[in-house]
Design a protein around this motif. Structure first.
Motif, short mmCIF file in Angstrom:
data_model
loop_
_atom_site.label_atom_id
_atom_site.label_comp_id
_atom_site.label_asym_id
_atom_site.label_seq_id
_atom_site.Cartn_x
_atom_site.Cartn_y
_atom_site.Cartn_z
N VAL A 152 0.84 -1.20 0.00
CA VAL A 152 0.00 0.00 0.00
C VAL A 152 0.87 1.25 0.00
O VAL A 152 0.60 2.22 -0.72
N ALA A 153 1.95 1.23 0.80
CA ALA A 153 2.85 2.39 0.84
C ALA A 153 3.47 2.63 -0.52
O ALA A 153 3.59 3.79 -0.97
N LEU A 154 3.89 1.55 -1.21
CA LEU A 154 4.46 1.69 -2.54
C LEU A 154 3.45 2.27 -3.51
O LEU A 154 3.77 3.14 -4.34
N PHE A 155 2.19 1.79 -3.39
CA PHE A 155 1.14 2.31 -4.27
C PHE A 155 0.94 3.81 -4.05
O PHE A 155 0.79 4.58 -5.01
N ILE A 156 0.95 4.25 -2.79
CA ILE A 156 0.76 5.67 -2.49
C ILE A 156 1.90 6.50 -3.06
O ILE A 156 1.69 7.57 -3.64
N ILE A 157 3.12 5.99 -2.93
CA ILE A 157 4.28 6.72 -3.48
C ILE A 157 4.16 6.84 -4.99
O ILE A 157 4.38 7.93 -5.56
N VAL A 158 3.81 5.75 -5.66
CA VAL A 158 3.64 5.79 -7.11
C VAL A 158 2.52 6.75 -7.49
O VAL A 158 2.65 7.53 -8.47
N ALA A 159 1.43 6.71 -6.73
CA ALA A 159 0.31 7.61 -7.02
C ALA A 159 0.72 9.07 -6.87
O ALA A 159 0.34 9.93 -7.69
N MET A 160 1.51 9.37 -5.85
CA MET A 160 1.96 10.74 -5.64
C MET A 160 2.88 11.18 -6.78
O MET A 160 2.79 12.33 -7.25
N LEU A 161 3.77 10.31 -7.22
CA LEU A 161 4.66 10.64 -8.33
C LEU A 161 3.85 10.88 -9.61
O LEU A 161 4.11 11.83 -10.37
N ALA A 162 2.87 9.99 -9.86
CA ALA A 162 2.03 10.14 -11.05
C ALA A 162 1.24 11.44 -10.98
O ALA A 162 1.09 12.16 -11.98
N PHE A 163 0.73 11.75 -9.80
CA PHE A 163 -0.03 12.98 -9.63
C PHE A 163 0.87 14.20 -9.86
O PHE A 163 0.47 15.17 -10.53
#
Length: 807
Positions: A152-163
């Protein structure tokens, strides 16, 4: 940081001051956030899209996103205004960087909201923070680590980078145009769009409102709404809520016939079990199954808008003999308070020299009906065990339902006649209650075909037998010249449903088929086929009878004579077993509120007698008025019942789901193909337990007899914390396995009972959540496909009122 600021200045500066560059970053990042939140909203609503048209899906997304859009718009405009005020727009500065950070935080909050809505059914609010005891719980970090795993933490980091990349691209696009020079005009366009979306027709949408809330707005609002609630209804405010409730409408009086002293010497109360008005001729019935009622209603008065206060026979008995609305509880007062002084109609008539009797075609042991009727003053109390019946006793095949056995209703009449003839010169009051119309509907000897619906056809035949029994009673009164001196009352104790609104039998809902009952007062010297459309309830029947007899009404009775010139044109009703449902009818309008789901329903019964058009959403002012009336009524009724009990030295029982620390107990069995059945338990959106029925017998090679399934029943116990006003418990079957058509291998889960903090819920309380995934099977509720069922927990009147006020 300095390098990032330099890069942004170089890319976004549009003039010597760099103001437009700062605005480009704010506007671009805000646009990216709005797009991201829209995607997250679609994820939240994805399960609601099943069966919806493309237009309705769009309407759902717009309805769910407009709070998000408005929130982002306000944030963007406020940031731009502040940057101009404080001069930050003259460079990219810390303001723009801070805005980007805030938007990333809001993105993470939005992702967390997806999880929250999935688990809780709504965003996190102050109530959930209190419930979680986040500041005191010793295991809070363990819980957070369980939720926010490395994946989940990795997903959030990826989502923040994509955003951040999306925000950069949209900002660059805006920076290369002159659009930002017109940002005040552009800012007004989303405002217009958001406001216009409130006029967008919603089609046939019925979406949980918790899925449409912006998480930030919901949290902030909860601080203020719950504070108002605490100092108002729940917090013990000085002024009762009733003073703020709109007054109920007054009924148009019904002319009372002139009754000479001594003209009425006897009362026969004939109760049709489980018979709603729609199945009795004279009440717009299309079924020719009550010719005797039709015949004798020509010498009676029909009250066409009478309701059971609760769709259950034992509750109706309390209202009928004690003239009160029963305690707002899932437990009947017929056995909850065995020593309570009810001031019954039997006691009143006993004091006036009447003989009194209760004859029940079914079994008086059910819900202690016999003990209750004896306690409230009936001299004679009998049931099907006390007389022979040549046509036999209709028995339930399940031993656990043996108290629902019944004789043919025709067999009940001869014992009644014998009882009357034992003292022919004394006045009498006899209540005759039929039984064949109770599920599974016993048809009698010569069933006819009225409809292709098998259950409904059985029921209609049972109604016909009950009408035959009524005809036998009336024939006796005519033959013995007793009819002119007898007040005959015909009623249904509650209704019966056959899927009109997706529910069956009677106790699951408050629709017309469940609670609208027939009521006729018959006497050839007093009435001649009149009808009255004022609204009333079962608690009004005894006062009306005493009014016609010229007898005084006990002061503790709630009900009023239907001939009274001072009565409201309204009635209260409730059904606490399929979610705590409570409602009222006033005039032609009917309001129903489910305290477990929060759903409101408003109908105009005159123009919509089948309750097909829910007006609640389209009539917000009328719905709010109805909620205020109902909240006041529920509070006042509970206070009245508490006083009623105290006057007899009784205390109200804890009939509602206790909160706090407790134990969850599950009695489960099943069958095992490759692996034993596994399940998880969810309480108000939070997973509280998981279990595996290891003892389930394997059926890969052979069919398993019922005895082996029964022998494998396993008791699972889990410590739980039950939240205040807990609403729903769900059991999810996780591992359906099937060998295929014609083979025995199949993993199924069977649940016999669930106990939560000492409160027991049997299979009759379970509602299937996954279509065609399971259903009742013998003494169990079975799940034979991956899916779930839920249990609407018993909520008390305070929780009902709280939900009405806070909804």
């Amino acid at each position: 940081m300095k390098g990032l600021k330099r890069f942004l200045r170089e890319r976004f500066a549009r003039d010597a001051e760099g103001a437009i560059g700062g605005q480009s970053i704010i506007a671009g990042t805000g646009l990216a956030l709005a797009l991201a939140l829209t995607v997250l909203r679609i994820v939240i609503l994805r399960n609601e899209f099943v069966g919806l048209s493309g237009y309705d899906r769009l309407a759902a997304v717009v309805a769910g996103s407009r709070q998000d859009w408005l929130f982002v718009l306000v944030l963007v405009v406020a940031t731009m205004v502040l940057m101009r005020i404080f001069g930050a727009a003259r460079g990219i500065g810390r303001g723009a960087i801070a805005f980007i950070v805030i938007c990333n935080i809001l993105l993470v909050w939005g992702i967390a909201n997806v999880v929250a809505v999935h688990m809780l059914g709504e965003p996190v609010t102050l109530s959930w923070i209190h419930y979680s005891d986040v500041f005191n719980a010793p295991n809070i970090f363990d819980s957070l680590l369980h939720i926010f795993s490395p994946i989940v933490a990795l997903f959030i980091i990826v989502a923040m980078l994509a955003f951040s990349l999306l925000a950069l691209l949209t900002s660059l696009l805006l920076a290369q145009t002159s659009l930002t020079r017109w940002w005040p005009v552009l800012a007004s366009l989303p405002v217009v769009a958001v406001l216009a979306s409130y006029g967008l027709p919603g089609g046939t949408l019925e979406i949980n409102s918790g899925k449409l809330l912006n998480p930030e707005i919901a949290l902030v609002r909860s601080f203020f709404s719950e504070r108002r609630l605490n100092v108002g209804l729940i917090g013990g405010g000085k002024e009762p809520l009733a003073t703020d409730a709109p007054p109920l409408k007054v009924a148009t009086p019904v002319a009372k016939p002139r009754v000479k002293p001594g003209q009425l010497r006897n009362v026969v109360l004939f109760t049709f079990e489980s018979t709603s008005a729609k199945y009795m001729e004279g009440f717009n019935s299309v079924w020719p199954v009550t010719p005797n009622v039709r015949k004798y209603s020509a010498m009676g008065i029909r009250f066409t808008n009478i309701y059971a206060h609760t769709p259950a026979s034992n509750f109706a008995l309390v209202s009928l003999v004690a003239a009160i609305v029963p305690e707002l509880s899932p437990y009947s007062m017929t056995y909850s308070y065995p020593d309570l002084d009810f001031d019954s109609i039997a006691e009143v008539l006993n004091a006036r020299g009447f003989r009194t009797a209760f004859f029940n075609s079914s079994d008086n042991r059910f819900q202690n009906q016999g003990g209750f009727m004896a306690h409230v003053g009936f001299d004679t109390v009998r049931d099907h065990r006390d007389w022979p019946c040549e046509t036999g006793i209709h028995e339930f095949g399940n031993a656990t339902h043996q108290y629902l056995n019944t004789s043919n209703d025709r067999c009940t009449v001869p014992p009644v006649i014998d009882w009357i003839q034992q003292a022919p010169n004394r006045p009498f009051f006899v209540n005759i209650k039929t039984g064949m119309t109770h599920y599974p509907y016993f048809t009698g000897e010569d069933p006819r075909t009225y409809t292709s619906d098998e259950n409904l056809n059985r029921y209609l035949n049972a109604v016909k037998v009950a009408d035959d029994a009524f005809g036998m009673v009336m024939d006796f009164l005519v033959e013995r010249d007793l009819l002119e001196s007898t007040l005959v009352i015909v009623m249904g104790d509650h209704g019966e449903a056959f899927g009109e609104h997706g529910n069956y039998v009677h106790a699951a809902a408050l629709y017309e088929e469940n609670i609208h009952i027939p009521l006729i007062f018959i006497n050839p010297n007093l009435f001649s086929g009149e009808s009255a459309d004022l609204v009333g309830g079962v608690s009004d029947i005894a006062p009306t009878a005493l009014d016609l007899l010229g007898a005084p009404v006990p002061p503790r009775w709630q009900g009023r004579s239907l001939f009274s010139s001072q009565r409201n044109d309204a009635v209260l009703f409730f059904a606490p077993w399929n979610g705590f449902q409570v409602g009222f009818r006033e005039g032609t309008k009917k309001f129903i509120f489910n305290a477990n789901s929060g759903q409101s329903q408003l109908y105009d019964i005159k123009s919509d007698p089948y309750e097909r058009n829910n007006l609640a959403d389209g009539s917000p002012e009328e719905t709010e008025r109805a909620k205020r009336i109902l909240a006041s009524w529920v509070k006042a009724q509970q206070a009245w019942i508490d006083g009623y009990l105290r006057a007899s030295g009784e205390e109200a029982l804890q009939a509602y789901q206790p909160s706090g620390e407790g134990e969850l107990v599950i009695f489960a069995t099943g069958t095992s193909f490759k692996t034993p059945p596994k399940a998880e338990v969810v309480l108000d959106g939070l997973t509280v337990a998981r279990f595996e029925v290891a003892a389930a017998p394997a059926n890969a090679e052979r069919a398993i007899p019922d005895a082996e399934v029964d022998a494998a029943v396993t008791t699972f116990r889990f410590p739980v914390t039950v939240p205040e006003c807990a609403k729903r418990l769900e059991i999810r079957f996780l591992n359906d396995e099937w060998a295929g058509e014609g083979k025995t291998g199949d993993t199924d889960l069977y649940i016999r009972a669930v106990e939560l903090a000492g409160h027991r819920y049997g299979p009759e309380r379970y509602t299937l959540a996954t279509d065609r995934a399971g259903g009742p099977r013998r003494d169990y509720f079975a799940l034979w496909r991956t899916g779930s069922f839920w249990i609407d927990l018993d909520v008390g009147p305070e929780c009902v009122t709280r939900n009405l006020v806070s909804d």
